[in-house]
Design an enzyme around this catalytic site. Structure first.
Site, PDB file in Angstrom:
ATOM      1  N   LYS A  99       0.836  -1.211   0.000  1.00  0.00           N
ATOM      2  CA  LYS A  99       0.000   0.000   0.000  1.00  0.00           C
ATOM      3  C   LYS A  99       0.865   1.253   0.000  1.00  0.00           C
ATOM      4  O   LYS A  99       0.581   2.215  -0.723  1.00  0.00           O
ATOM      5  CB  LYS A  99      -0.966   0.008   1.189  1.00  0.00           C
ATOM      6  CG  LYS A  99      -1.806   1.296   1.168  1.00  0.00           C
ATOM      7  CD  LYS A  99      -3.058   1.281   2.000  1.00  0.00           C
ATOM      8  CE  LYS A  99      -3.783   2.623   1.861  1.00  0.00           C
ATOM      9  NZ  LYS A  99      -4.893   2.791   2.778  1.00  0.00           N
TER      10      LYS A  99
ATOM     11  N   ASN B 100      -8.841   0.551  -5.333  1.00  0.00           N
ATOM     12  CA  ASN B 100     -10.282   0.312  -5.374  1.00  0.00           C
ATOM     13  C   ASN B 100     -10.651  -1.012  -6.026  1.00  0.00           C
ATOM     14  O   ASN B 100     -11.831  -1.303  -6.222  1.00  0.00           O
ATOM     15  CB  ASN B 100     -10.985   1.457  -6.096  1.00  0.00           C
ATOM     16  CG  ASN B 100     -11.013   2.708  -5.240  1.00  0.00           C
ATOM     17  OD1 ASN B 100     -11.198   2.623  -4.025  1.00  0.00           O
ATOM     18  ND2 ASN B 100     -10.793   3.847  -5.860  1.00  0.00           N
TER      19      ASN B 100
ATOM     20  N   HIS C 116     -16.520  -4.694   6.049  1.00  0.00           N
ATOM     21  CA  HIS C 116     -15.997  -4.120   4.809  1.00  0.00           C
ATOM     22  C   HIS C 116     -15.142  -5.129   4.020  1.00  0.00           C
ATOM     23  O   HIS C 116     -15.330  -5.308   2.816  1.00  0.00           O
ATOM     24  CB  HIS C 116     -15.202  -2.858   5.123  1.00  0.00           C
ATOM     25  CG  HIS C 116     -14.544  -2.252   3.934  1.00  0.00           C
ATOM     26  ND1 HIS C 116     -15.261  -1.652   2.919  1.00  0.00           N
ATOM     27  CD2 HIS C 116     -13.240  -2.206   3.566  1.00  0.00           C
ATOM     28  CE1 HIS C 116     -14.409  -1.231   1.981  1.00  0.00           C
ATOM     29  NE2 HIS C 116     -13.179  -1.560   2.357  1.00  0.00           N
TER      30      HIS C 116
HETATM   31  N1  LIG Z   1      -8.252   5.784   6.074  1.00  0.00           N
HETATM   32  C1  LIG Z   1      -8.226   4.745   5.280  1.00  0.00           C
HETATM   33  O1  LIG Z   1      -7.488   4.708   4.296  1.00  0.00           O
HETATM   34  C2  LIG Z   1      -9.121   3.587   5.576  1.00  0.00           C
HETATM   35  C3  LIG Z   1      -8.922   2.367   4.912  1.00  0.00           C
HETATM   36  C4  LIG Z   1      -9.728   1.282   5.285  1.00  0.00           C
HETATM   37  C5  LIG Z   1     -10.690   1.431   6.258  1.00  0.00           C
HETATM   38  N2  LIG Z   1     -10.871   2.637   6.879  1.00  0.00           N
HETATM   39  C6  LIG Z   1     -11.871   2.809   7.936  1.00  0.00           C
HETATM   40  O2  LIG Z   1     -11.580   1.890   8.987  1.00  0.00           O
HETATM   41  C7  LIG Z   1     -12.787   1.612   9.698  1.00  0.00           C
HETATM   42  C8  LIG Z   1     -12.841   0.139   9.996  1.00  0.00           C
HETATM   43  O3  LIG Z   1     -11.719  -0.208  10.762  1.00  0.00           O
HETATM   44  P1  LIG Z   1     -11.706  -1.491  11.704  1.00  0.00           P
HETATM   45  O4  LIG Z   1     -12.195  -2.654  10.964  1.00  0.00           O
HETATM   46  O5  LIG Z   1     -10.377  -1.553  12.336  1.00  0.00           O
HETATM   47  O6  LIG Z   1     -12.879  -1.164  12.732  1.00  0.00           O
HETATM   48  P2  LIG Z   1     -12.929  -0.497  14.195  1.00  0.00           P
HETATM   49  O7  LIG Z   1     -11.911   0.553  14.378  1.00  0.00           O
HETATM   50  O8  LIG Z   1     -14.342  -0.127  14.390  1.00  0.00           O
HETATM   51  O9  LIG Z   1     -12.564  -1.715  15.156  1.00  0.00           O
HETATM   52  C9  LIG Z   1     -13.412  -2.836  15.160  1.00  0.00           C
HETATM   53  C10 LIG Z   1     -13.668  -3.325  16.588  1.00  0.00           C
HETATM   54  O10 LIG Z   1     -12.485  -3.943  17.112  1.00  0.00           O
HETATM   55  C11 LIG Z   1     -12.213  -3.462  18.423  1.00  0.00           C
HETATM   56  N3  LIG Z   1     -10.777  -3.590  18.617  1.00  0.00           N
HETATM   57  C12 LIG Z   1      -9.810  -2.728  18.212  1.00  0.00           C
HETATM   58  N4  LIG Z   1      -8.603  -3.248  18.466  1.00  0.00           N
HETATM   59  C13 LIG Z   1      -8.801  -4.448  19.052  1.00  0.00           C
HETATM   60  C14 LIG Z   1      -7.932  -5.475  19.531  1.00  0.00           C
HETATM   61  N5  LIG Z   1      -6.597  -5.369  19.418  1.00  0.00           N
HETATM   62  N6  LIG Z   1      -8.489  -6.596  20.063  1.00  0.00           N
HETATM   63  C15 LIG Z   1      -9.829  -6.725  20.129  1.00  0.00           C
HETATM   64  N7  LIG Z   1     -10.702  -5.816  19.680  1.00  0.00           N
HETATM   65  C16 LIG Z   1     -10.184  -4.679  19.138  1.00  0.00           C
HETATM   66  C17 LIG Z   1     -12.778  -2.081  18.435  1.00  0.00           C
HETATM   67  O11 LIG Z   1     -13.069  -1.657  19.745  1.00  0.00           O
HETATM   68  C18 LIG Z   1     -14.025  -2.231  17.579  1.00  0.00           C
HETATM   69  O12 LIG Z   1     -15.092  -2.700  18.351  1.00  0.00           O
HETATM   70  C19 LIG Z   1     -13.919   2.150   8.848  1.00  0.00           C
HETATM   71  O13 LIG Z   1     -14.410   3.325   9.447  1.00  0.00           O
HETATM   72  C20 LIG Z   1     -13.271   2.477   7.518  1.00  0.00           C
HETATM   73  O14 LIG Z   1     -13.881   3.553   6.854  1.00  0.00           O
HETATM   74  C21 LIG Z   1     -10.095   3.700   6.551  1.00  0.00           C
HETATM   75 ZN   LIG Z   2     -11.284  -1.202   1.471  1.00  0.00          ZN
END
Ligand SMILES: NC(=O)c1ccc[n+]([C@@H]2O[C@H](COP(=O)([O-])OP(=O)(O)OC[C@H]3O[C@@H](n4cnc5c(N)ncnc54)[C@H](O)[C@@H]3O)[C@@H](O)[C@H]2O)c1
Ligand SMILES: [Zn+2]
Length: 359
Positions: free
Chosen positions: A218, A239, A259
């Site tokens: 990435k 994408n 996602h």
């Molecule tokens: N900025 C970017 O380029 C980009 C790229 C991809 C996704 N995103 C964003 O990322 C988000 C999704 O991220 P995600 O999947 O990490 O979700 P999240 O941040 O909501 O975390 C998911 C769950 O895991 C829990 N958690 C976090 N760390 C943990 C750990 N070590 N052990 C146990 N539980 C833990 C959190 O409390 C939460 O309930 C979306 O909002 C998406 O839009 C952004």
């Molecule tokens: Zn994605």
């Protein structure tokens, strides 16, 4: 970017020293902090750091403007100055919100990412996209703001639920399909163990290697096209799998499909479209879909209607002059096409759905 196993506190302390921080201002959320706080807070204090904490809500709830205002007021109360780095500790949602806070507080303060989910370690912590959601849609308000450092500690992933690990592999498969042969082989060999969160996947170093390869893949794309300005390719390649991925994610109602799970469906559809459009060799499509089978992603047909999926596809934001720009796999990477016939897209979408084509 620093990567290791069990390094979070030490590496973070060292980054804060490099950034000449006076104190450690942590921005986290209750779920992530409960899982990883013990691995970070005490280690920072032992190393002599004064620690301040600002908590945002867990999950997507963090990505709201009212939450940012509330957090910014806490920073003001702490008299956080222009040069003081914030430390974002959490998954992608926390990282996006804390990054947006860092991008806007005092018109921008430095920040360090300590991603705690597999999604965050291989995807969201890299690239500098920060932002929050609006009721009208996800990520509609945001800013590019590169972190000063990303501290990736794979030990933090040990507490992640299996479903989240597996889903994140959808993005890892995408990065492999974009042309990283070694990542492809790694996922073929150890993807199933990583998806289960098996201890041997951590002990053998497989998780670390996948995180490292997918993350660097990435980085390479982002460095070539930091602000997504390269219309012919560059960052838009990321994408791959996302057009139909977003459409099924939206049809599910956000929250039903993770996602990465949705992206896996999108990858299968992109393979099919690519083969029909003559840009994806059959053997390449077969290899990508076999890998998805192996990690058990997008293996069941979805219960949504074709109309709903196509309606969400039509409102996709990546239209160029009315044409959806399709990122399609090639023999060893991806290309962008905006001339894919609607029937081809419809067949690929229908192929993901239990209802198939309407009579
Ligand atoms: N900025 C970017 O380029 C980009 C790229 C991809 C996704 N995103 C964003 O990322 C988000 C999704 O991220 P995600 O999947 O990490 O979700 P999240 O941040 O909501 O975390 C998911 C769950 O895991 C829990 N958690 C976090 N760390 C943990 C750990 N070590 N052990 C146990 N539980 C833990 C959190 O409390 C939460 O309930 C979306 O909002 C998406 O839009 C952004
Ligand atoms: Zn994605």
């Amino acid at each position: 970017m620093v990567l290791g196993d069990g390094i979070a506190a030490e590496a973070l302390a060292s980054e804060l020293t490099t950034l000449r921080a006076r104190r450690a201002i942590l921005v986290s959320e209750p779920g992530a902090w409960a899982a990883v706080g013990e691995r970070i807070g005490p280690g920072l204090r032992e190393r002599g750091w004064a620690v301040e904490s600002v908590f945002l809500p867990e999950g997507e709830e963090a990505k709201r403007l009212t939450v940012i205002e509330h957090a910014a007021r806490q920073l003001a109360a702490l008299r956080v100055e222009r040069s003081e780095p914030l430390v974002a500790i959490g998954g992608g949602a926390l990282g996006d919100a804390a990054g947006f806070l860092a991008a806007t507080y005092l018109r921008g303060v430095p920040f360090v990412q300590v991603p705690t989910t597999l999604v965050a370690q291989i995807d969201s912590s890299i690239g500098g996209k920060t932002g929050v959601d609006l009721p009208e849609g996800k990520n509609l308000l945001g800013a590019f703001h590169q972190p000063s450092a990303v501290v990736i500690d794979v030990a933090l992933l040990q507490t992640l639920p299996e479903r989240q690990l597996r889903a994140a592999l959808g993005e890892a498969v995408k990065m492999a399909a974009l042309g990283d042969e070694r990542l492809f082989e790694l996922l073929e060999a150890s993807g199933p163990a990583i998806a289960r969160g098996a201890p041997e996947a951590f002990e053998s170093g497989s998780v670390a290697e996948v995180v490292e390869r997918a993350g660097w893949a990435k980085v390479e794309v982002v460095v070539a096209d930091e602000h997504e300005s390269d219309a012919a390719g560059g960052r838009i390649a990321l994408n791959l799998g996302h057009s139909l991925g977003h459409a099924v994610e939206a049809a599910a109602g956000y929250g039903d499909l993770l996602h990465g799970e949705a992206v896996a469906y999108g990858l299968r559809a992109a393979c099919r479209i690519g083969v029909e459009a003559g840009v994806t060799p059959e053997s390449r499509a077969a290899r990508i879909t076999a890998l998805l089978d192996r990690v058990d992603l997008a293996t069941e047909l979805l219960p949504y209607s074709l109309d709903a999926v196509l309606a969400h596809l039509a409102s996709d934001k990546k239209h160029a002059a009315g044409h959806l720009r399709w990122v399609l796999p090639t023999a060893d990477g991806a290309i962008v096409r905006n001339d894919v016939a609607p029937e081809v897209v419809e067949r690929a979408a229908a192929g993901l759905l239990a209802a198939g084509r309407p009579a």
